[in-house]
Design a protein around this motif. Structure first.
Motif, PDB file in Angstrom:
ATOM      1  N   ILE A 133       0.793  -1.273   0.075  1.00 52.17           N
ATOM      2  CA  ILE A 133      -0.050  -0.070   0.075  1.00 52.17           C
ATOM      3  C   ILE A 133       0.911   1.144   0.177  1.00 52.17           C
ATOM      4  O   ILE A 133       1.566   1.452   0.966  1.00 52.17           O
ATOM      5  N   ASP A 134       0.707   1.912  -1.018  1.00 52.35           N
ATOM      6  CA  ASP A 134       1.586   3.192  -1.402  1.00 52.35           C
ATOM      7  C   ASP A 134       1.175   4.326  -0.377  1.00 52.35           C
ATOM      8  O   ASP A 134       0.072   4.167   0.232  1.00 52.35           O
ATOM      9  N   PRO A 135       2.077   5.361  -0.410  1.00 57.55           N
ATOM     10  CA  PRO A 135       1.555   6.409   0.628  1.00 57.55           C
ATOM     11  C   PRO A 135       0.372   7.142   0.266  1.00 57.55           C
ATOM     12  O   PRO A 135      -0.319   7.946   1.186  1.00 57.55           O
ATOM     13  N   GLN A 136      -0.324   6.907  -1.047  1.00 51.94           N
ATOM     14  CA  GLN A 136      -1.581   7.431  -1.251  1.00 51.94           C
ATOM     15  C   GLN A 136      -2.762   6.385  -1.029  1.00 51.94           C
ATOM     16  O   GLN A 136      -3.826   6.902  -1.106  1.00 51.94           O
ATOM     17  N   GLY A 137      -2.462   5.435  -0.296  1.00 57.74           N
ATOM     18  CA  GLY A 137      -3.344   4.619   0.108  1.00 57.74           C
ATOM     19  C   GLY A 137      -3.752   3.520  -1.003  1.00 57.74           C
ATOM     20  O   GLY A 137      -4.598   2.545  -0.908  1.00 57.74           O
ATOM     21  N   ALA A 138      -3.083   3.471  -2.392  1.00 59.68           N
ATOM     22  CA  ALA A 138      -3.356   2.661  -3.333  1.00 59.68           C
ATOM     23  C   ALA A 138      -2.825   1.307  -3.003  1.00 59.68           C
ATOM     24  O   ALA A 138      -1.816   1.129  -2.583  1.00 59.68           O
ATOM     25  N   ARG A 139      -3.701   0.275  -3.197  1.00 57.08           N
ATOM     26  CA  ARG A 139      -3.145  -1.173  -2.959  1.00 57.08           C
ATOM     27  C   ARG A 139      -2.527  -1.711  -4.345  1.00 57.08           C
ATOM     28  O   ARG A 139      -3.234  -1.709  -5.357  1.00 57.08           O
ATOM     29  N   HIS A 140      -1.379  -2.485  -4.033  1.00 59.53           N
ATOM     30  CA  HIS A 140      -0.773  -3.125  -5.144  1.00 59.53           C
ATOM     31  C   HIS A 140      -0.538  -4.626  -5.089  1.00 59.53           C
ATOM     32  O   HIS A 140       0.303  -4.864  -4.003  1.00 59.53           O
ATOM     33  N   GLU A 141      -1.115  -5.601  -5.550  1.00 58.63           N
ATOM     34  CA  GLU A 141      -0.738  -6.900  -5.408  1.00 58.63           C
ATOM     35  C   GLU A 141       0.126  -7.083  -6.228  1.00 58.63           C
ATOM     36  O   GLU A 141       0.158  -7.136  -7.389  1.00 58.63           O
ATOM     37  N   SER A 181      11.045   4.871  -4.144  1.00 63.05           N
ATOM     38  CA  SER A 181      10.850   4.866  -2.599  1.00 63.05           C
ATOM     39  C   SER A 181      10.403   6.265  -2.234  1.00 63.05           C
ATOM     40  O   SER A 181       9.316   6.305  -1.431  1.00 63.05           O
ATOM     41  N   GLY A 182      10.982   7.295  -2.571  1.00 64.53           N
ATOM     42  CA  GLY A 182      10.799   8.666  -2.194  1.00 64.53           C
ATOM     43  C   GLY A 182      10.721   8.592  -0.712  1.00 64.53           C
ATOM     44  O   GLY A 182      10.510   9.888  -0.202  1.00 64.53           O
ATOM     45  N   GLY A 183      11.507   7.846   0.124  1.00 62.15           N
ATOM     46  CA  GLY A 183      11.679   7.945   1.536  1.00 62.15           C
ATOM     47  C   GLY A 183      10.382   7.602   2.448  1.00 62.15           C
ATOM     48  O   GLY A 183      10.592   8.015   3.236  1.00 62.15           O
ATOM     49  N   HIS A 184       9.159   7.356   1.702  1.00 66.70           N
ATOM     50  CA  HIS A 184       8.150   7.329   2.492  1.00 66.70           C
ATOM     51  C   HIS A 184       7.746   5.783   2.911  1.00 66.70           C
ATOM     52  O   HIS A 184       8.458   4.571   2.329  1.00 66.70           O
ATOM     53  N   ARG A 185       7.014   5.566   3.849  1.00 65.84           N
ATOM     54  CA  ARG A 185       6.561   4.328   4.332  1.00 65.84           C
ATOM     55  C   ARG A 185       5.539   3.659   3.475  1.00 65.84           C
ATOM     56  O   ARG A 185       4.490   4.147   3.029  1.00 65.84           O
ATOM     57  N   LEU A 186       5.966   2.298   3.374  1.00 66.49           N
ATOM     58  CA  LEU A 186       4.855   1.505   2.391  1.00 66.49           C
ATOM     59  C   LEU A 186       4.268   0.480   3.440  1.00 66.49           C
ATOM     60  O   LEU A 186       5.260  -0.065   4.398  1.00 66.49           O
ATOM     61  N   HIS A 187       2.962   0.044   3.326  1.00 66.15           N
ATOM     62  CA  HIS A 187       2.569  -0.802   4.387  1.00 66.15           C
ATOM     63  C   HIS A 187       2.574  -2.445   3.498  1.00 66.15           C
ATOM     64  O   HIS A 187       2.286  -2.266   2.056  1.00 66.15           O
ATOM     65  N   ARG A 188       3.035  -3.411   4.037  1.00 68.77           N
ATOM     66  CA  ARG A 188       3.225  -4.832   3.420  1.00 68.77           C
ATOM     67  C   ARG A 188       2.363  -5.562   4.098  1.00 68.77           C
ATOM     68  O   ARG A 188       2.602  -5.891   5.363  1.00 68.77           O
ATOM     69  N   ILE A 189       1.661  -6.232   3.491  1.00 71.13           N
ATOM     70  CA  ILE A 189       0.402  -7.392   4.055  1.00 71.13           C
ATOM     71  C   ILE A 189       0.759  -8.630   3.149  1.00 71.13           C
ATOM     72  O   ILE A 189       0.756  -8.627   1.917  1.00 71.13           O
ATOM     73  N   VAL A 190       1.174  -9.682   3.966  1.00 71.38           N
ATOM     74  CA  VAL A 190       0.870 -11.117   3.438  1.00 71.38           C
ATOM     75  C   VAL A 190       0.239 -11.726   4.177  1.00 71.38           C
ATOM     76  O   VAL A 190       0.320 -12.139   5.660  1.00 71.38           O
ATOM     77  N   GLU A 191      -0.960 -12.293   3.817  1.00 71.76           N
ATOM     78  CA  GLU A 191      -2.111 -12.803   4.584  1.00 71.76           C
ATOM     79  C   GLU A 191      -1.734 -14.213   4.941  1.00 71.76           C
ATOM     80  O   GLU A 191      -0.694 -14.958   4.126  1.00 71.76           O
ATOM     81  N   LYS A 192      -2.213 -14.780   6.198  1.00 75.23           N
ATOM     82  CA  LYS A 192      -1.753 -16.042   6.662  1.00 75.23           C
ATOM     83  C   LYS A 192      -2.394 -17.119   5.581  1.00 75.23           C
ATOM     84  O   LYS A 192      -3.504 -16.937   5.033  1.00 75.23           O
ATOM     85  N   GLY A 193      -1.541 -18.134   5.212  1.00 75.66           N
ATOM     86  CA  GLY A 193      -2.055 -18.944   4.218  1.00 75.66           C
ATOM     87  C   GLY A 193      -1.525 -18.805   2.701  1.00 75.66           C
ATOM     88  O   GLY A 193      -1.470 -19.756   1.958  1.00 75.66           O
ATOM     89  N   ASP A 194      -1.179 -17.434   2.427  1.00 76.15           N
ATOM     90  CA  ASP A 194      -0.677 -17.152   1.290  1.00 76.15           C
ATOM     91  C   ASP A 194       0.749 -17.437   1.147  1.00 76.15           C
ATOM     92  O   ASP A 194       1.253 -18.076   0.224  1.00 76.15           O
ATOM     93  N   GLY A 195       1.440 -16.721   2.158  1.00 77.36           N
ATOM     94  CA  GLY A 195       2.960 -16.763   1.987  1.00 77.36           C
ATOM     95  C   GLY A 195       3.551 -16.092   0.816  1.00 77.36           C
ATOM     96  O   GLY A 195       2.717 -15.765  -0.074  1.00 77.36           O
ATOM     97  N   CYS A 196       4.871 -15.945   0.630  1.00 77.90           N
ATOM     98  CA  CYS A 196       5.482 -15.077  -0.576  1.00 77.90           C
ATOM     99  C   CYS A 196       6.889 -15.182  -0.625  1.00 77.90           C
ATOM    100  O   CYS A 196       7.649 -15.308   0.537  1.00 77.90           O
ATOM    101  N   SER A 197       7.382 -15.317  -1.687  1.00 82.12           N
ATOM    102  CA  SER A 197       8.826 -15.254  -1.995  1.00 82.12           C
ATOM    103  C   SER A 197       9.162 -14.155  -3.156  1.00 82.12           C
ATOM    104  O   SER A 197       8.349 -14.221  -4.112  1.00 82.12           O
ATOM    105  N   ASN A 198      10.081 -13.258  -2.844  1.00 83.04           N
ATOM    106  CA  ASN A 198      10.311 -12.318  -3.986  1.00 83.04           C
ATOM    107  C   ASN A 198      11.559 -11.996  -3.776  1.00 83.04           C
ATOM    108  O   ASN A 198      12.539 -12.309  -3.018  1.00 83.04           O
ATOM    109  N   LEU A 199      12.221 -11.701  -5.105  1.00 79.92           N
ATOM    110  CA  LEU A 199      13.564 -11.192  -5.408  1.00 79.92           C
ATOM    111  C   LEU A 199      13.241  -9.707  -5.666  1.00 79.92           C
ATOM    112  O   LEU A 199      12.828  -9.324  -6.493  1.00 79.92           O
TER     113      LEU A 199
END
Length: 306
Positions: free
Chosen positions: A77-85, A96-114
């Motif tokens: 979730i970016d600083p403007q509140g837009a959600r990006h899956e 980045s812009g130096g701003h905070r981003l919210h990251r959510i990984v739901e239980k049962g999904d898990g995730c791996s990223n490069l």
């Protein structure tokens, strides 16, 4: 919700790696971080599906981030509140812009990223200006058509080697991916536009096919990478190359096999496996149709001409 600042646990010296875990999280949740060069960092993140993860991430202001989904799903979730899956093998480019981003990984999904991060200060003024147009503060996220690196590329990036030669190789791989991403942005710099640069798309997918010669690739995989239907993709490829996507794949496999037959002493079985043929017989049949002789006869003839 915890605050995570990746630059605080990134090794300070080039060629140094770290495995980062956070208190209270499942043991399968960790991030492997490698500082490749000045301003260039590679990270491989793993989020266990055993629990829900909700974090705030803050990176330095001048960072450009490439995020490739390898498995599972996460939401940013970016600083403007837009959600990006970030899921389905997608690639994203983020300022980045130096701003905070919210990251959510739901239980049962898990995730791996490069994740590859690059200091914007290391780019030329022209490229920095392009990023200002393509990733302004109000729209710091863009999904890419750039395919996720294939298995062989990932194996080389994540092989754990940190010798000077290996680091030079990894730096080249990361910079190539960044270059491909920025080149894609340059074809359509304004947020919300859809690039019509079919030549660039053909180049990207041809590179993907060439990288995955030994793998089993379905049209559904290619459709997902390109975000286009197989009908549209085949039309684009026929216009650009005179071949459908899979005709191009077969041609690339045969070209690679011919080089190996002509230039190496490797067995036909090994070459067949590396180039996506089921066995040596399949390879020889393809040779006969293309060159008028079997692979072994082709090798013998080429050696006699030397």
């Amino acid at each position: 919700m915890s605050l995570i600042e990746p630059h605080r646990f990134t090794p300070h010296e080039n060629g140094h790696a770290a495995c980062v875990t956070l208190p209270g999280l499942h043991r399968d949740t960790h991030v492997d971080v490698l500082r490749i060069g000045r301003g260039l960092v590679l990270a491989h993140s793993h989020f266990s599906p055993a629990q829900r993860h909700a974090d705030e991430i803050r990176r330095p202001e001048d960072q450009l981030i490439l995020a490739f989904n390898l498995s599972g799903r996460m939401v940013l979730i970016d600083p403007q509140g837009a959600r990006h899956e970030v899921s389905g093998g997608e690639g994203w480019i983020i300022r980045s812009g130096g701003h905070r981003l919210h990251r959510i990984v739901e239980k049962g999904d898990g995730c791996s990223n490069l994740v590859i991060s690059q200091s914007v200060q290391m780019l030329t003024p022209a490229l920095s200006h392009l990023l200002d147009l393509a990733l302004p503060p109000g729209a710091p996220f863009r999904r890419l058509r750039l395919p996720v690196p294939g298995e062989s590329a990932l194996e080389h990036l994540l092989d754990g080697r940190t010798t000077p030669a290996a680091m030079l190789r990894k730096e080249g791989q990361c910079l190539a991916l960044i270059g491909h991403a920025i080149e894609e942005l340059s074809a359509c710099p304004r947020p919300g536009c859809v690039t019509g640069d079919t030549e660039l798309l053909v180049q990207r997918l041809t590179a993907l096919l060439a990288e995955r010669l030994a793998e089993t690739i379905s049209m559904a995989d290619i459709e997902r990478e390109a975000g286009l239907s197989h009908v549209t993709l085949n039309q684009i490829f026929r216009k650009a190359t005179g071949m459908t996507v899979f005709e191009k794949l077969r041609a690339l496999r045969l070209e690679a096999a011919e080089r190996m037959v002509r230039l190496t002493d490797r067995s036909l079985t090994e070459i067949a496996g590396d180039c996506g043929f089921s066995d040596a017989s399949h390879l020889s049949n393809a040779f006969r149709k293309r060159f008028g002789s079997t692979a072994s006869a082709w090798r013998k003839n080429m050696r006699q001409k030397l």
